[in-house]
Design a protein around this motif. Structure first.
Motif, PDB file in Angstrom:
ATOM      1  N   UNK A  66     -15.404 -28.257 -84.115  1.00  0.00           N
ATOM      2  CA  UNK A  66     -14.629 -27.556 -85.731  1.00  0.00           C
ATOM      3  C   UNK A  66     -15.055 -28.706 -87.242  1.00  0.00           C
ATOM      4  N   UNK A  67     -15.566 -29.900 -86.994  1.00  0.00           N
ATOM      5  CA  UNK A  67     -16.190 -30.220 -88.393  1.00  0.00           C
ATOM      6  C   UNK A  67     -14.825 -30.123 -89.433  1.00  0.00           C
ATOM      7  N   UNK A  68     -14.800 -29.573 -90.738  1.00  0.00           N
ATOM      8  CA  UNK A  68     -14.156 -29.936 -91.432  1.00  0.00           C
ATOM      9  C   UNK A  68     -12.473 -29.235 -91.123  1.00  0.00           C
ATOM     10  N   UNK A  69     -12.606 -27.974 -90.113  1.00  0.00           N
ATOM     11  CA  UNK A  69     -11.634 -27.804 -89.862  1.00  0.00           C
ATOM     12  C   UNK A  69     -10.494 -28.422 -88.732  1.00  0.00           C
ATOM     13  N   UNK A  70     -11.297 -29.907 -87.984  1.00  0.00           N
ATOM     14  CA  UNK A  70     -10.706 -29.961 -87.396  1.00  0.00           C
ATOM     15  C   UNK A  70      -8.972 -30.651 -87.726  1.00  0.00           C
ATOM     16  N   UNK A  71      -9.066 -30.981 -88.615  1.00  0.00           N
ATOM     17  CA  UNK A  71      -7.287 -31.059 -89.027  1.00  0.00           C
ATOM     18  C   UNK A  71      -6.277 -29.836 -88.872  1.00  0.00           C
ATOM     19  N   UNK A  72      -6.984 -28.755 -89.702  1.00  0.00           N
ATOM     20  CA  UNK A  72      -6.087 -27.105 -88.960  1.00  0.00           C
ATOM     21  C   UNK A  72      -5.899 -27.448 -87.621  1.00  0.00           C
ATOM     22  N   UNK A  73      -7.189 -27.638 -86.878  1.00  0.00           N
ATOM     23  CA  UNK A  73      -6.600 -26.831 -85.303  1.00  0.00           C
ATOM     24  C   UNK A  73      -5.468 -28.441 -84.811  1.00  0.00           C
ATOM     25  N   UNK A  74      -5.993 -29.125 -84.559  1.00  0.00           N
ATOM     26  CA  UNK A  74      -5.373 -30.500 -84.330  1.00  0.00           C
ATOM     27  C   UNK A  74      -3.859 -30.264 -84.704  1.00  0.00           C
ATOM     28  N   UNK A  75      -3.462 -29.489 -86.098  1.00  0.00           N
ATOM     29  CA  UNK A  75      -2.057 -29.160 -86.455  1.00  0.00           C
ATOM     30  C   UNK A  75      -1.871 -27.884 -85.152  1.00  0.00           C
ATOM     31  N   UNK A  76      -2.959 -26.932 -85.579  1.00  0.00           N
ATOM     32  CA  UNK A  76      -2.372 -26.123 -84.471  1.00  0.00           C
ATOM     33  C   UNK A  76      -2.176 -26.190 -83.131  1.00  0.00           C
ATOM     34  N   UNK A  77      -2.848 -27.153 -82.840  1.00  0.00           N
ATOM     35  CA  UNK A  77      -2.368 -27.878 -81.143  1.00  0.00           C
ATOM     36  C   UNK A  77      -1.018 -28.433 -81.154  1.00  0.00           C
ATOM     37  N   UNK A  78      -0.579 -29.507 -82.051  1.00  0.00           N
ATOM     38  CA  UNK A  78       0.474 -29.705 -81.949  1.00  0.00           C
ATOM     39  C   UNK A  78       1.194 -28.657 -81.657  1.00  0.00           C
ATOM     40  N   UNK A  79       1.657 -27.541 -82.344  1.00  0.00           N
ATOM     41  CA  UNK A  79       2.627 -26.487 -82.118  1.00  0.00           C
ATOM     42  C   UNK A  79       2.366 -25.964 -80.654  1.00  0.00           C
ATOM     43  N   UNK A  80       1.066 -25.690 -81.069  1.00  0.00           N
ATOM     44  CA  UNK A  80       0.783 -25.383 -78.583  1.00  0.00           C
ATOM     45  C   UNK A  80       0.887 -26.395 -77.759  1.00  0.00           C
ATOM     46  N   UNK A  81       1.168 -27.047 -77.899  1.00  0.00           N
ATOM     47  CA  UNK A  81       0.833 -28.089 -77.253  1.00  0.00           C
ATOM     48  C   UNK A  81      -0.576 -27.991 -76.179  1.00  0.00           C
ATOM     49  N   UNK A  82      -1.144 -27.803 -76.488  1.00  0.00           N
ATOM     50  CA  UNK A  82      -2.397 -28.071 -75.432  1.00  0.00           C
ATOM     51  C   UNK A  82      -2.436 -28.665 -74.194  1.00  0.00           C
ATOM     52  N   UNK A  83      -3.670 -28.223 -73.574  1.00  0.00           N
ATOM     53  CA  UNK A  83      -3.600 -29.238 -72.251  1.00  0.00           C
ATOM     54  C   UNK A  83      -4.575 -30.678 -72.688  1.00  0.00           C
ATOM     55  N   UNK A  84      -4.793 -31.627 -72.222  1.00  0.00           N
ATOM     56  CA  UNK A  84      -6.298 -32.597 -72.280  1.00  0.00           C
ATOM     57  C   UNK A  84      -7.579 -32.363 -72.300  1.00  0.00           C
TER      58      UNK A  84
END
Length: 265
Positions: A79-97
């Motif tokens: 995701x390049x520059x969007x990586x931080x945003x993606x990780x923030x969303x994942x912290x809410x959604x609790x994705x699989x490893x």
């Protein structure tokens, strides 16, 4: 062909692994073992390999990303520059490893295969490794991601495409082709390839020497490893805006594992 699996690269052995990893220094056994020992940002490591009487024929290395902010290599690649945003969303959604396969800090195929194998044998061994890694991920309900695929490797590309993998463009890599084993050899290399750069560096070195700054090889990194780690950390943060996820003992462990192959100045 039986696929073996371990969480320790030591179970494969340096000679067997390096026969596959050559010539990449960051796919080398010593480097991989050092990353395994001193990189706390990496989750559980895993190695899958096929061997015969001569040693390993093909292998895959991977590590588990669990959603920790430090575990961002796969997201940065995808995701390049969007990586931080993606990780923030994942912290809410609790994705699989995610099991991330490929050598860290290195371009090159994530599936290492012994030199000399023909296309058919290479395809078959790669297929067996992919089956084993996929089975491991299915049993643990984790995602699977391979990075740094080489564009011109048609054998691997066909295998991944045939198994339904989705392609994603990777971020650019800058590779320094190191062909020297000392500071002076590096300057000699520059003198032939980039004369103006060599002249500039020698001028800067001479000016630094007059100001009391010298460049010398560190024989025992343990004596100054805290200073080395601080310099690496500050430089890495300045260039990447994130913390360097290496243990402070990294310089000493690198020298212990790589011996004279690790030059520290």
């Amino acid at each position: 062909m039986k696929v073996r699996h371990s969480h320790r690269i030591a179970d494969i052995g340096p000679d067997s692994w390096n026969a596959l990893a050559h010539p990449s220094p960051v796919a080398d056994y010593a480097w991989q073992r050092t990353m395994e020992e001193v990189n706390p940002s990496k989750g559980e490591t895993g190695y899958w390999w096929i061997e015969d009487e001569k040693g390993a024929v093909a292998a895959v290395a991977g590590y588990l990303e669990t959603g920790n902010p430090l575990h961002g290599n796969a997201d940065r690649q995808r995701y390049g520059p969007m990586a931080r945003t993606v990780r923030s969303l994942r912290s809410i959604l609790q994705p699989r490893p995610t099991l991330v396969c490929g050598a860290q800090f290195s371009p090159g195929n994530p599936v290492l295969v012994r030199d000399g194998l023909g296309p058919e044998a290479r395809g078959i061994t790669s297929e067996r490794l992919l089956e084993a890694v996929e089975a491991y991920c299915r049993a643990r309900r984790i995602n699977l991601y391979f990075f740094s695929m080489l564009r011109n490797d048609t054998v691997l590309d066909e295998r991944f495409s045939g198994r339904g993998y989705l392609k994603a463009p990777g971020l650019p890599n800058t590779v320094l082709d190191i062909r020297w084993d000392s500071w002076e050899a590096y300057l000699d290399h520059l003198k032939v390839n980039h004369p103006s750069t060599e002249k500039s560096i020698r001028s800067q070195v001479n000016r630094g020497r007059r100001d009391g700054v010298v460049i010398e090889e560190v024989d025992d990194p343990s004596v100054c490893e805290e200073d080395i780690h601080r310099i690496l950390t500050e430089h890495y943060y300045r260039k990447n805006q994130r913390r360097l996820s290496l243990d402070p003992h990294f310089p000493s462990m690198l020298r212990e594992n790589m011996g004279d192959g690790a030059l520290i100045y």
